[in-house]
Design a protein around this motif. Structure first.
Motif, PDB file in Angstrom:
ATOM      1  N   LEU A 278      -1.179  19.856  -5.938  1.00  0.00           N
ATOM      2  CA  LEU A 278      -1.069  20.210  -4.517  1.00  0.00           C
ATOM      3  C   LEU A 278      -1.123  18.940  -3.647  1.00  0.00           C
ATOM      4  O   LEU A 278      -0.343  18.785  -2.699  1.00  0.00           O
ATOM      5  N   VAL A 279      -2.033  18.050  -4.028  1.00  0.00           N
ATOM      6  CA  VAL A 279      -2.162  16.808  -3.260  1.00  0.00           C
ATOM      7  C   VAL A 279      -0.850  16.017  -3.316  1.00  0.00           C
ATOM      8  O   VAL A 279      -0.367  15.497  -2.314  1.00  0.00           O
ATOM      9  N   ARG A 280      -0.266  15.982  -4.486  1.00  0.00           N
ATOM     10  CA  ARG A 280       1.011  15.280  -4.637  1.00  0.00           C
ATOM     11  C   ARG A 280       2.084  15.910  -3.746  1.00  0.00           C
ATOM     12  O   ARG A 280       2.900  15.224  -3.142  1.00  0.00           O
ATOM     13  N   ILE A 321      -3.944  10.111  -3.272  1.00  0.00           N
ATOM     14  CA  ILE A 321      -3.105   9.873  -2.089  1.00  0.00           C
ATOM     15  C   ILE A 321      -2.677   8.412  -2.058  1.00  0.00           C
ATOM     16  O   ILE A 321      -1.508   8.081  -1.892  1.00  0.00           O
ATOM     17  N   PHE A 322      -3.636   7.548  -2.280  1.00  0.00           N
ATOM     18  CA  PHE A 322      -3.308   6.120  -2.206  1.00  0.00           C
ATOM     19  C   PHE A 322      -2.505   5.663  -3.425  1.00  0.00           C
ATOM     20  O   PHE A 322      -1.683   4.760  -3.322  1.00  0.00           O
ATOM     21  N   SER A 323      -2.762   6.326  -4.570  1.00  0.00           N
ATOM     22  CA  SER A 323      -1.924   6.005  -5.745  1.00  0.00           C
ATOM     23  C   SER A 323      -0.485   6.372  -5.439  1.00  0.00           C
ATOM     24  O   SER A 323       0.447   5.616  -5.735  1.00  0.00           O
ATOM     25  N   ARG A 331       9.049   4.641   0.756  1.00  0.00           N
ATOM     26  CA  ARG A 331       8.610   5.325   1.981  1.00  0.00           C
ATOM     27  C   ARG A 331       7.423   4.570   2.566  1.00  0.00           C
ATOM     28  O   ARG A 331       6.680   3.898   1.848  1.00  0.00           O
ATOM     29  N   GLU A 332       7.254   4.745   3.870  1.00  0.00           N
ATOM     30  CA  GLU A 332       6.047   4.199   4.484  1.00  0.00           C
ATOM     31  C   GLU A 332       5.209   5.359   4.998  1.00  0.00           C
ATOM     32  O   GLU A 332       5.728   6.409   5.358  1.00  0.00           O
ATOM     33  N   PHE A 333       3.911   5.144   5.008  1.00  0.00           N
ATOM     34  CA  PHE A 333       2.979   6.227   5.310  1.00  0.00           C
ATOM     35  C   PHE A 333       2.009   5.835   6.408  1.00  0.00           C
ATOM     36  O   PHE A 333       1.681   4.662   6.588  1.00  0.00           O
ATOM     37  N   LEU A 334       1.540   6.858   7.080  1.00  0.00           N
ATOM     38  CA  LEU A 334       0.426   6.659   8.019  1.00  0.00           C
ATOM     39  C   LEU A 334      -0.515   7.844   7.802  1.00  0.00           C
ATOM     40  O   LEU A 334      -0.087   8.997   7.768  1.00  0.00           O
ATOM     41  N   SER A 385      -7.173   2.592   3.741  1.00  0.00           N
ATOM     42  CA  SER A 385      -7.573   2.360   2.341  1.00  0.00           C
ATOM     43  C   SER A 385      -8.450   3.520   1.888  1.00  0.00           C
ATOM     44  O   SER A 385      -9.044   4.215   2.721  1.00  0.00           O
ATOM     45  N   PRO A 386      -8.548   3.699   0.579  1.00  0.00           N
ATOM     46  CA  PRO A 386      -9.403   4.775   0.079  1.00  0.00           C
ATOM     47  C   PRO A 386     -10.845   4.588   0.545  1.00  0.00           C
ATOM     48  O   PRO A 386     -11.504   5.555   0.946  1.00  0.00           O
TER      49      PRO A 386
END
Ligand SMILES: Nc1ncnc2c1ncn2[C@@H]1O[C@H](COP(=O)(O)OP(=O)(O)OP(=O)(O)O)[C@@H](O)[C@H]1O
Length: 945
Positions: A278-280, A321-323, A331-334, A385-386
């Motif tokens: 689900l997280v993925r 999430i960070f992996s 892709r870039e993330f925020l 960061s985690p």
């Protein structure tokens, strides 16, 4: 409708007979016969798409009610992971330090992921052996292979996982997890979307239905029995592999779920099976909700948060999430995170503690077509960061309300909701111009939300009033949740609002919790429900009975959730632009990108402006320097001019002196007096000259000085002496006497000519100066123009100017030498005058008798006597004059010796220094100093004679 839904995994086992208060149980949903279900389920061959068939039907109780693999929840503790079940003390939870939270996987595996050899999960071991893979989540594989394909169950991924592992047999368990998830990203969703495209008719509908079910995962986790009581051995049976919990008590029944986690299964395994996928999906753009539901003290918080040694769903999700971000460079993330709690039906922001004594602003729930239901105002923190994310969540945990209840010393008294908003957009490939500039390529930002919810535990009425109030609110909200879940249907009224089967509205607004969960429950989100139970044998005591009742309630809630919640979760649409409506304005990634671009262009223009300003300043500085230089040069020229003028004036004076002074008609000698004046004038001019810039005049003063009164081209100092001492005779006699036989008129003509010539030269100098000035100005403007246009040509304006200056200097030097020539000529004229004067003096005694004769009255004695005395006094004056001249010459020689222009010999002789001679010749063409010196010597000798 529910009855017609395929229920491949639902056994025909009897549902609990008695109605289970307080949640209504639609029995029809729980009594679907497995065989019919199974027969309805499409087989792989039947499916026209790539849909996987539902896995083999779960065995019914009649088949294997107590199979070997059945795990009794009261299994001895040694069978667990080696760690004794925790006492119901939550202090452990509070001791989790940030540092202890898991970091993104490097090497090695998470604790507990390799627990496949535990009793009760031996089936996973067998799966592992069969597949020959190093997958750590054997149970997950089992789960996958037995479920309808969906976004969450990973059917269709099996191959990928295997192939991934086959490609990299040495990969560490954690890496395997990552790669499997990554593979699932590329296969599972694709497979299913393709299925959507190709499937037709009933098969398509069936597939969608199954997907909708598959998008909801319901798991039950049994916590270890803290008392170690074995009484439940006969009452509850678990089959982890089959996802079965069987109750043999008063309300006997079998309950099947997507996952059943036995008491000794670790958090990592729970996460892998219940939340990881689900997280993925959330990272890919779906909304996802994970919530833990269960009676107080059953392990909800333990499962969601975990401990230092056994991190729960939240920290593991953060790690993943960070992996994912690391594994998705295109892709870039925020990420932004918020954390709220619902306590006594009030929403509190756990990330923004109100100041001491102040009350937190009321947080309201609002609804929006794009965002769904959301709380506002709520603090959202952007995390990078985690560790940062974990720190934020730990801060919220700290602010959460807990207190002691009958079953939990540190019971959460509120529903806690962690929301992680994931914004992502495609990146421009590295090396493209877009990448270099902004990294933006056409396309929008996708915003998805992961909600991780730790519900407060339901409980019976407590003794304490405060606990009772809390309990009432908790129970009410959970009851509403149960009611909604039991009445969920896919029906909608004409306004599009969800209704139950009978068309009644669903009471989402009855509690804050259900209102907040509305988007998830009404099908917009992938859902994973983790129900926690503590299985205690009933019958032993009233408390145990009540506990058992609660456990059954939880199990029934879980079963209803599995049957009722239908999720048609779709990838969030990509929001374009930052200004388009509310959702657009929330897209920080877009806003930040735009801001970055705006700031970049601002920076660019600032840099440009600064460069221009600097250039202007440099220009100004340069012009200033040039101006200063120019002024200095002007001053020098001015000084030189002044010096020249003085010189001219001086020469004029000399010339006028020779005309207007001298011996008067009475024969008085005024030469000495005149000479004195000359000396004074000379010294005056000397002092004037000394104020002139050295660079302009230099040794010129010296060259002028002797010329002014001693530059006579003659070695006969007597003539000089005569000049110095001599009466510059009677003007009337000029015509007949001297070197210039044409007399005074001729001399005067010369003088006039010379003056005119000097005037010409003067004017010429002025013209030259003007030209020089103009040349400088034009060279400046040329240089400025060159700088402004960025002209970096080879022409050097400085060199030009220098050349012009040199040229002009040479002209000035030439003029000087011409002046000197004039000097020499003047000197020659004076010399002629002196010769004449001397000649006259010499003639005078001879002529006097004649004149006396002319006068006729004086006797020779009488007339000779005063004449003799006059001659005597004249001689005396001469001597004095010579002495004075000698003294002055000595001074002058001394000056020159000091300045190094001449060198004094050991016996008193002097000679001109070689340098000085050269300079003297070069510079001015001044008459030889040797001659002067000789003259001096002669003068001295003459004086002594
Ligand atoms: N699976 C488990 N293994 C070991 N210990 C557990 C497990 N589940 C729960 N516990 C322990 O039981 C205690 C209560 O658990 P937890 O606080 O998570 O319950 P809860 O459901 O959150 O209760 P509440 O609703 O009152 O907050 C804690 O001390 C926790 O460590």
């Amino acid at each position: 409708m529910a009855s017609t839904m395929p229920q491949p995994s639902r056994p025909t086992a009897t549902s609990p007979a008695a109605p289970v208060p307080p949640l209504p149980v639609p029995k029809s949903r729980k009594s679907l016969p497995v065989p019919s279900d199974t027969s309805r389920a499409p087989s792989p061959s039947q499916s026209p798409s790539k849909l996987r068939s539902p896995s083999s039907p779960r065995p019914t109780l009649s088949k294997s009610p107590l199979s070997n693999s059945t795990t009794n929840i009261s299994a001895p503790r040694s069978a667990s992971s080696g760690r004794p079940p925790s006492s119901p003390d939550k202090s452990l939870r509070r001791t989790i330090s940030i540092a202890a939270f898991p970091q993104p996987p490097k090497t090695g595996s998470r604790p507990g992921t390799a627990s496949s050899n535990m009793p009760g999960v031996s089936s996973s071991g067998s799966i592992k052996a069969r597949k020959g893979s190093r997958l750590s989540s054997g149970t997950t594989s089992s789960y996958r292979s037995s479920k309808t394909p969906s976004l969450l169950n990973g059917n269709g991924d099996g191959k990928s996982i295997l192939s991934a592992d086959a490609r990299d047999p040495d990969a560490s368990p954690s890496q395997s997890r990552s790669s499997s998830a990554q593979e699932s990203y590329s296969t599972s969703a694709t497979t299913y979307e393709e299925a959507d495209d190709t499937a037709t008719g009933a098969a398509k509908t069936g597939a969608k239905s199954k997907e909708a079910k598959g998008n909801v995962i319901v798991s039950v986790r049994v916590r270890p029995d803290a008392s170690g009581n074995d009484a439940s051995r006969s009452e509850w049976q678990l089959e982890g592999r089959k996802g079965l919990i069987s109750h043999r008590g008063k309300e006997a029944g079998d309950y099947y779920y997507d996952n059943v986690f036995t008491a000794h299964e670790h958090n990592a395994k729970v996460y892998d099976a219940a939340a990881k996928r689900l997280v993925r999906r959330v990272m890919e753009g779906y909304h996802g909700t994970v919530f833990a539901y269960g009676m107080t003290g059953t392990g909800k918080t333990f499962s969601m948060q975990g401990t230092a040694t056994s991190p729960g769903v939240i920290p593991l999700a953060i790690t993943d999430i960070f992996s994912f971000i690391r594994e998705t460079p295109h892709r870039e993330f925020l990420l932004r995170v918020s954390y709220l709690e619902i306590y006594n039906e009030k929403i509190h922001d756990l990330l923004s503690a109100p100041a001491a004594g102040a009350q937190q602003e009321d947080i309201k729930l609002r609804e929006d077509s794009k965002r769904g239901v959301y709380a506002t105002p709520l603090k959202e923190e952007i995390v990078q960061s985690p560790t940062q994310l974990l720190r934020v969540i730990a801060r919220g945990d700290h602010a959460r309300r807990t207190s002691s209840t009958q079953f939990n010393a540190r019971s959460s008294r509120s529903h806690a909701v962690v929301q992680i908003v994931v914004e992502s957009r495609e990146r421009a490939p590295a090396g493209t111009p877009q990448d270099k500039r902004s990294g933006i390529i056409p396309g929008g930002v996708r915003v998805s939300t992961l909600s991780l919810i730790d519900l407060a535990g339901s409980e019976r009425a407590a003794d304490d009033k405060e606990r009772r109030t809390e309990g009432a609110h908790i129970n009410k909200s959970l009851l509403t949740l149960g009611t909604i879940i039991s009445r969920l249907s896919e029906n909608k009224d004409k306004n599009g609002n969800p209704t139950d089967k009978e068309g009644r509205h669903l009471p989402y607004r009855d509690s804050k919790l259900t209102r907040l969960l509305q988007p998830a429950l009404s099908g917009n989100s992938l859902v994973s429900i983790l129900c926690t139970v503590a299985l205690i044998a009933s019958g032993s005591s009233a408390a145990a009975n009540s506990h058992s009742g609660e456990t059954l309630n939880t199990l029934k809630f879980a079963a209803r959730a599995k049957n009722s919640i239908v999720s048609h979760a779709k990838k969030a649409e990509e929001a374009l632009g930052s200004g388009g409506g509310d959702s657009g304005s929330r897209v920080l990634l877009e806003r930040y990108r735009m801001e970055i671009q705006a700031l970049r262009s601002q920076l660019d223009s600032h840099t440009k402006a600064q460069a221009e300003k600097e250039m202007k300043l440099e220009d100004e500085q340069f012009e200033k320097e040039a101006q200063t230089r120019h002024e200095e040069q002007m001053l020098e020229i001015q000084l030189a001019r002044t010096a020249l003028k003085e010189r001219i004036e001086h020469l004029n004076r000399l010339i006028l002196c020779s005309k207007s002074t001298g011996v008067n008609t009475q024969g008085n000698f005024s030469a000495l007096g005149r000479f004195s004046r000359m000396s004074i004038n000379d010294s005056g001019s000397r002092s004037l000259r000394s104020s002139v810039s050295q660079s302009t005049l230099g040794a010129w003063g010296y060259s002028i000085r002797p010329t002014s009164f001693m530059s006579i081209n003659s070695n006969d100092f007597s003539s000089n002496l005569a000049f110095s001492n001599g009466s510059i005779g009677n003007e009337d006699d000029d015509d007949t006497m001297g070197e210039f036989a044409d007399g005074k008129a001729s001399l005067q003509r010369h003088v006039v000519t010379l003056q005119a010539d000097l005037g010409d030269k003067n004017r010429y100098i002025a013209t030259l100066e003007r030209r020089l000035l103009q040349a400088r100005r034009s060279s400046h403007s040329r240089m400025s123009a060159g700088i402004k246009t960025g002209n970096t040509g080879t022409e050097n304006p400085d060199t030009d100017t220098a050349a012009i200056i040199r040229e002009k200097d040479m002209e000035i030097n030439e003029l000087r030498s011409q002046l000197d020539d004039k000097d020499r000529m003047l000197a020659a004229l004076r010399s002629a005058t002196r010769h004449r004067d001397v000649a006259r003096v010499a003639i005078d005694p001879v002529q006097t008798p004649n004149s006396d004769t002319n006068s006729g009255s004086r006797s020779p004695e009488m007339s000779n006597s005063p004449r003799l005395s006059l001659v005597e006094s004249e001689k005396e004056k001469k001597r004095k004059s010579v002495d004075e001249v000698s003294k002055m010459l000595d001074d002058m020689i001394q000056d020159r010796v000091e300045s190094g222009h001449i060198i004094k010999g050991s016996r008193g002789s002097v000679r001109v220094a070689a340098d000085s001679r050269r300079t003297s010749t070069q510079m001015t063409g001044v008459p030889s100093l040797n001659a002067t010196l000789d003259s001096v010597d002669s003068a001295k000798n003459g004086a002594t004679e």
